[in-house]
Design a protein around this motif. Sequence first.
Motif, PDB file in Angstrom:
ATOM      1  N   ALA A  42       0.837  -1.205   0.000  1.00  0.00           N
ATOM      2  CA  ALA A  42       0.000   0.000   0.000  1.00  0.00           C
ATOM      3  C   ALA A  42       0.868   1.250   0.000  1.00  0.00           C
ATOM      4  O   ALA A  42       0.606   2.201  -0.758  1.00  0.00           O
ATOM      5  CB  ALA A  42      -0.926   0.004   1.207  1.00  0.00           C
ATOM      6  N   THR A  43       1.917   1.279   0.815  1.00  0.00           N
ATOM      7  CA  THR A  43       2.795   2.441   0.833  1.00  0.00           C
ATOM      8  C   THR A  43       3.603   2.541  -0.458  1.00  0.00           C
ATOM      9  O   THR A  43       3.938   3.647  -0.904  1.00  0.00           O
ATOM     10  CB  THR A  43       3.735   2.420   2.049  1.00  0.00           C
ATOM     11  N   ALA A  44       3.906   1.397  -1.081  1.00  0.00           N
ATOM     12  CA  ALA A  44       4.555   1.447  -2.393  1.00  0.00           C
ATOM     13  C   ALA A  44       3.664   2.193  -3.382  1.00  0.00           C
ATOM     14  O   ALA A  44       4.139   3.027  -4.167  1.00  0.00           O
ATOM     15  CB  ALA A  44       4.846   0.035  -2.894  1.00  0.00           C
ATOM     16  N   LEU A  45       2.369   1.913  -3.343  1.00  0.00           N
ATOM     17  CA  LEU A  45       1.441   2.581  -4.251  1.00  0.00           C
ATOM     18  C   LEU A  45       1.307   4.070  -3.949  1.00  0.00           C
ATOM     19  O   LEU A  45       1.044   4.864  -4.862  1.00  0.00           O
ATOM     20  CB  LEU A  45       0.066   1.916  -4.186  1.00  0.00           C
ATOM     21  N   LEU A  46       1.495   4.459  -2.697  1.00  0.00           N
ATOM     22  CA  LEU A  46       1.381   5.876  -2.336  1.00  0.00           C
ATOM     23  C   LEU A  46       2.318   6.716  -3.188  1.00  0.00           C
ATOM     24  O   LEU A  46       1.924   7.734  -3.759  1.00  0.00           O
ATOM     25  CB  LEU A  46       1.713   6.098  -0.852  1.00  0.00           C
ATOM     26  N   ALA A  47       3.569   6.296  -3.253  1.00  0.00           N
ATOM     27  CA  ALA A  47       4.547   7.059  -4.026  1.00  0.00           C
ATOM     28  C   ALA A  47       4.399   6.804  -5.516  1.00  0.00           C
ATOM     29  O   ALA A  47       4.437   7.741  -6.324  1.00  0.00           O
ATOM     30  CB  ALA A  47       5.955   6.704  -3.559  1.00  0.00           C
ATOM     31  N   GLU A  48       4.212   5.544  -5.889  1.00  0.00           N
ATOM     32  CA  GLU A  48       4.236   5.188  -7.308  1.00  0.00           C
ATOM     33  C   GLU A  48       3.046   5.748  -8.070  1.00  0.00           C
ATOM     34  O   GLU A  48       3.186   6.291  -9.168  1.00  0.00           O
ATOM     35  CB  GLU A  48       4.322   3.670  -7.450  1.00  0.00           C
ATOM     36  N   GLU A  49       1.856   5.632  -7.506  1.00  0.00           N
ATOM     37  CA  GLU A  49       0.657   6.100  -8.204  1.00  0.00           C
ATOM     38  C   GLU A  49       0.623   7.625  -8.286  1.00  0.00           C
ATOM     39  O   GLU A  49       0.260   8.200  -9.319  1.00  0.00           O
ATOM     40  CB  GLU A  49      -0.601   5.593  -7.488  1.00  0.00           C
ATOM     41  N   ILE A  50       1.003   8.294  -7.187  1.00  0.00           N
ATOM     42  CA  ILE A  50       0.936   9.752  -7.161  1.00  0.00           C
ATOM     43  C   ILE A  50       1.961  10.361  -8.113  1.00  0.00           C
ATOM     44  O   ILE A  50       1.648  11.238  -8.928  1.00  0.00           O
ATOM     45  CB  ILE A  50       1.130  10.264  -5.721  1.00  0.00           C
ATOM     46  N   LEU A  51       3.204   9.900  -8.041  1.00  0.00           N
ATOM     47  CA  LEU A  51       4.232  10.421  -8.926  1.00  0.00           C
ATOM     48  C   LEU A  51       3.947  10.055 -10.380  1.00  0.00           C
ATOM     49  O   LEU A  51       4.189  10.844 -11.297  1.00  0.00           O
ATOM     50  CB  LEU A  51       5.602   9.888  -8.494  1.00  0.00           C
ATOM     51  N   ASP A  52       3.400   8.854 -10.592  1.00  0.00           N
ATOM     52  CA  ASP A  52       3.085   8.403 -11.946  1.00  0.00           C
ATOM     53  C   ASP A  52       2.079   9.336 -12.620  1.00  0.00           C
ATOM     54  O   ASP A  52       2.211   9.671 -13.799  1.00  0.00           O
ATOM     55  CB  ASP A  52       2.528   6.977 -11.883  1.00  0.00           C
ATOM     56  N   ARG A  53       1.071   9.767 -11.864  1.00  0.00           N
ATOM     57  CA  ARG A  53       0.030  10.637 -12.445  1.00  0.00           C
ATOM     58  C   ARG A  53       0.643  11.939 -12.957  1.00  0.00           C
ATOM     59  O   ARG A  53       0.325  12.416 -14.056  1.00  0.00           O
ATOM     60  CB  ARG A  53      -1.033  10.937 -11.376  1.00  0.00           C
ATOM     61  N   LEU A  54       1.527  12.514 -12.155  1.00  0.00           N
ATOM     62  CA  LEU A  54       2.162  13.771 -12.540  1.00  0.00           C
ATOM     63  C   LEU A  54       3.137  13.577 -13.697  1.00  0.00           C
ATOM     64  O   LEU A  54       3.164  14.369 -14.645  1.00  0.00           O
ATOM     65  CB  LEU A  54       2.878  14.368 -11.326  1.00  0.00           C
TER      66      LEU A  54
END
Length: 302
Positions: free
Chosen positions: A162-174
């Motif tokens: 879940a914490t992996a997704l916090l960084a990966e999904e947010i940065l990926d969108r930008l």
Amino acid sequence: MPDRPLSTRQRDPEAVAARLLRASERPTAETDADIDWTTPPLEDTWFLPPERLSLYGTPLWHGMDRAQRIALSREEWARAAAAGVWFERFLIKSISRYVADRDVTDVRTHYAMTEMGDETRHIVMFGRAVSWAGCRDHGPDPWLRRAAPLALVLHDDVTTFATALLAEEILDRLQREMAGDERVQPLVRQISRIHVREEARHVSFARTELLHALERVPAPRLALDRQVVGLSVSLVMNNICRPTTYRAIGLDPRRAVREAARNPHHRETRLWVGEKLVAFLTEAGLITRAEHPWWRRAGLMR
């Protein structure tokens, strides 16, 4: 580069890991080895799209000239890049715990180790990029650095992915937006394309492993995991726009932090970068009404 569709349908973890492992072995048209670090940043060129900057549209913004606005984009991009480096270091430690007792012949172990290699290269790439931009390491505040090892004590497979997704999904969108924005520095766009391509595999693995773990976690532990993830996202997101970012370009840091916090454009950007992550974790059952205050404090939920 279209966004990945939201899906919480459980897939076979072994099959997903095997597919991602094969994809990781294929040669690609552009890699971090292709980056020309000797080319200096272009003058009068953004590092982030101006509409995504924390002060865009504020009274401070209207009082800044173009050069200072571009300098702000450089500092905010460097801050995000350095935050990504710090988070990927944390992720490597977290995944190391995941693989520590796993079967060495298991394909999920093999892909997890491959991902750790990817993250190591990303750390070097973003570290060099911050240096290339002429910025210093805008890492997290010292107290957050000290708290990170304590957070690992609370980690299980649910919180790891879940914490992996916090960084990966947010940065990926930008970065998906930046990669196609010709107003942005060419080298920054190149880095974004490389990172988006490789992080797409990491996101797929993290989503699959998270859903697999959620099927097996006991209810009391799940309640704790929800709170740990909510607290983590709140701490990380509120450590991005810091006074040092504004002080570096000659702004009054207190006023800048205050205007950024009240800026409707900045609030909408936070909601935008987090909407796919919030939707996925809500549908997966990791965000319930009890955790909404954490996510609102992070600016990722209304």
